[in-house]
Design an enzyme around this catalytic site. Sequence first.
Site, short mmCIF file in Angstrom:
data_model
loop_
_atom_site.label_atom_id
_atom_site.label_comp_id
_atom_site.label_asym_id
_atom_site.label_seq_id
_atom_site.Cartn_x
_atom_site.Cartn_y
_atom_site.Cartn_z
N CYS A 1 0.84 -1.13 0.09
CA CYS A 1 0.00 0.01 -0.04
C CYS A 1 0.76 1.42 0.10
O CYS A 1 1.86 1.31 0.59
CB CYS A 1 -0.86 0.04 1.13
SG CYS A 1 -1.86 -1.40 1.34
N TRP B 1 -2.76 -2.92 -1.56
CA TRP B 1 -2.38 -4.34 -1.81
C TRP B 1 -3.21 -5.27 -0.63
O TRP B 1 -2.89 -5.06 0.54
CB TRP B 1 -0.83 -4.34 -1.74
CG TRP B 1 -0.26 -5.69 -2.07
CD1 TRP B 1 0.16 -6.01 -3.20
CD2 TRP B 1 0.06 -6.76 -1.32
NE1 TRP B 1 0.62 -7.18 -3.45
CE2 TRP B 1 0.81 -7.47 -2.08
CE3 TRP B 1 -0.02 -7.03 0.20
CZ2 TRP B 1 1.25 -8.81 -1.53
CZ3 TRP B 1 0.60 -8.14 0.54
CH2 TRP B 1 1.08 -8.96 -0.29
N ASN C 1 -2.09 2.50 5.70
CA ASN C 1 -1.28 1.36 5.55
C ASN C 1 -0.97 0.55 6.63
O ASN C 1 -0.86 1.14 7.68
CB ASN C 1 0.26 1.79 5.01
CG ASN C 1 0.11 2.33 3.68
OD1 ASN C 1 -0.75 2.64 2.85
ND2 ASN C 1 1.44 2.96 3.09
N GLY C 2 -0.73 -0.79 6.37
CA GLY C 2 -0.42 -1.65 7.70
C GLY C 2 -1.53 -2.48 8.14
O GLY C 2 -2.46 -2.71 7.24
N GLU D 1 19.18 -17.13 -6.11
CA GLU D 1 18.77 -15.91 -6.67
C GLU D 1 18.30 -15.94 -8.12
O GLU D 1 17.26 -15.20 -8.57
CB GLU D 1 19.54 -14.83 -6.37
CG GLU D 1 19.42 -13.60 -6.96
CD GLU D 1 18.35 -12.68 -6.13
OE1 GLU D 1 17.72 -13.26 -5.26
OE2 GLU D 1 17.99 -11.62 -6.81
N LYS E 1 6.86 -4.49 -3.51
CA LYS E 1 8.32 -4.08 -3.68
C LYS E 1 8.57 -4.07 -2.12
O LYS E 1 9.67 -4.72 -1.76
CB LYS E 1 8.27 -2.66 -4.19
CG LYS E 1 9.59 -2.12 -4.15
CD LYS E 1 10.57 -2.97 -5.15
CE LYS E 1 11.88 -2.70 -5.03
NZ LYS E 1 12.79 -3.56 -5.64
C1 G6P Z 1 9.71 -8.29 -1.36
C2 G6P Z 1 10.50 -7.64 -2.76
C3 G6P Z 1 11.98 -8.38 -2.84
C4 G6P Z 1 12.80 -8.26 -1.76
C5 G6P Z 1 11.94 -8.57 -0.43
C6 G6P Z 1 12.88 -8.04 0.98
O1 G6P Z 1 9.52 -9.50 -1.48
O2 G6P Z 1 9.51 -7.98 -3.82
O3 G6P Z 1 12.50 -8.03 -4.01
O4 G6P Z 1 13.80 -9.01 -1.83
O5 G6P Z 1 10.61 -8.10 -0.24
O6 G6P Z 1 12.90 -6.59 0.74
P1 G6P Z 1 13.80 -5.85 1.49
O7 G6P Z 1 13.34 -4.41 0.94
O8 G6P Z 1 13.75 -5.99 2.93
O9 G6P Z 1 15.05 -6.02 0.76
#
Ligand code: G6P
Length: 608
Positions: A2, A72, A97-98, A481, A603
Amino acid sequence: MCGIIGAIAKNNVVPVLLQGLQRLEYRGYDSAGLATIDNNKLQRIRSIGRVADLARQSSTACGYIGIAHTRWATHGEPSERNAHPHLSGNLIAVVHNGIIENYEELRMQLTTQGFLFTSDTDSEVIAHLIHSHYSRGNSLLAATQTAIGQLTGAYAIGVMAADNSNQIICARKGSPLLLGLGTDGHYIASDLSALLPITNNILYLQDGDVAEVSLSGYQIFDANGNTVERAVNICKLHSSKAELGEYRHYMQKEIHEQPQALINTLEGVCNSQALVPGIFGADAARIFPQIEKILILACGTSHHAGMVARYWLEEIAGISCTVEIASEYRYRVSVPDPGSLVLTISQSGETADTLAALNHAKDLGHTHTLSICNVPESALTRLSGLHFLTHAGPEIGVASTKAFTTQLAALFILTLILAKQRGGLDSKEEYNYLHALRHLPTAVDSVLKLAPDIARIAERFSDKRHALFLGRGLHYPIALEGALKLKEISYIHAEAYPAGELKHGPLALVDKEMPVIAVAPNDTLLAKLKSNLQEVRARGGELYVFADAGTRFHSGDGLHLIQMPEHAGYLSPILHTIALQLLAYYVALQKGTDVDKPRNLAKSVTVE
Ligand code: G6P
């Protein structure tokens, strides 16, 4: 996840709200909405589609004050009725949000009081709760303060009242929120990127803060209701950094930005002649010698960076290291070790599980904390004693690319500094490693030149439903990865295994329909890896080998070779991961998926 933007300005705020929502799109969302006040009337428009759909529906909307949101879904399906802003009696509008954990109990109480719920969300209780206090003669500020006192959970909220077009009230606990101070107005947002084209004067609210924002100014109150000052930061990021430019997708742009992102991240190190702990914070020189072990906590791609670091830390620095997924660590009963450095890794610095894991570690008595993060002033950096900022710049594509490689660069520097302190690095080795780090952006550039070759190989994946990635040692996390990138953006089911585990299960899956992608650096495990790949060929598996110079793989007979430009020693995982990012990107293009905003993903995962 969100996103929030709100504005009170001298001009119609609808264009600013829509532009802000567009800039928040990268976080992932399934519906969007906005509300303004015009002539003491709340106007609300919500859309289940994209922000562009909302913009079309909002062509006649107007107001000098407004709040807007991308949602979201957590509680309740993605639908217009569940989209924000939520209204209570056409008087109060709220974006949130939250997650409100006690929403069921509050919903029951409010229903008994006669409030009518029109959504399945937890957020709607906030609107009715504020309404219930506001209608008893409290100011909007007091009503919000009382309401949030009744909430359990995490929130960043923006609140307006139809009969008060002079104020937005906002508050945060556990979810980020910031104020933007412009010349023509004042703004609230959950994410800096939403405000970049409007103002560079940013004020980060702290946990528990409530702010009263008007056209003429703002006032901030802490959790106890006392007036507080928060520093105004002049943000150095420019909105142009977040534009697409010559690229088709943000992910493509971010893959190609990696040489510069690495230069920016390594700047302080490569420009000096020696490695010094001070780059991790003023206290690092005092704390690092006390460290006996390292505990790395992270999620997603950042967790994979931690897995690579474990190989480096144990092999180069001789320091014992454990890597754990943050959402597991936070709920498991573990044995605390106060001699450990708790190292959290996060692109956003706002991932709920990583933040909670760090707090859990602190509650267990860990006092030495370090975060590696891409967002200055994020919750994670503020929670950590020491921190290192990667300078990848804003990462918009949901699938992390440049944040990952800059995290690896930061972790390699940490390894070298710890090795040096523990007497495991002589000056010649230090010189050689610094030289290798300086060469890294050039080496990355050579890998990016493989894009056309990788795009050709990717065509062979367009009808595939599964893929298997293999790597050994330092490159096993890179195989993980690579598989994660492929599944995230192309929706092909992909798994990764240490190549030595092949015959303990995954070999049963191998046939001509199963592409097997092998990460083949020219290291000490090469001969072992080659034997594993023979096992695949013997079962008719189609091999795609990303092989370093000198590894003597040859294309043909079920083996497709991608010749990597060089072997980068300990830094090899960075080069190999970039080749796999390109593979995932071009396969996704073949599949026609939404590369930057893959379905169901976000994200920044700011909820559990
Ligand atoms: C989400 C994103 C990933 C990311 C993960 C951890 O799943 O889609 O791309 O690796 O969160 O996020 P951070 O901001 O803690 O690296």
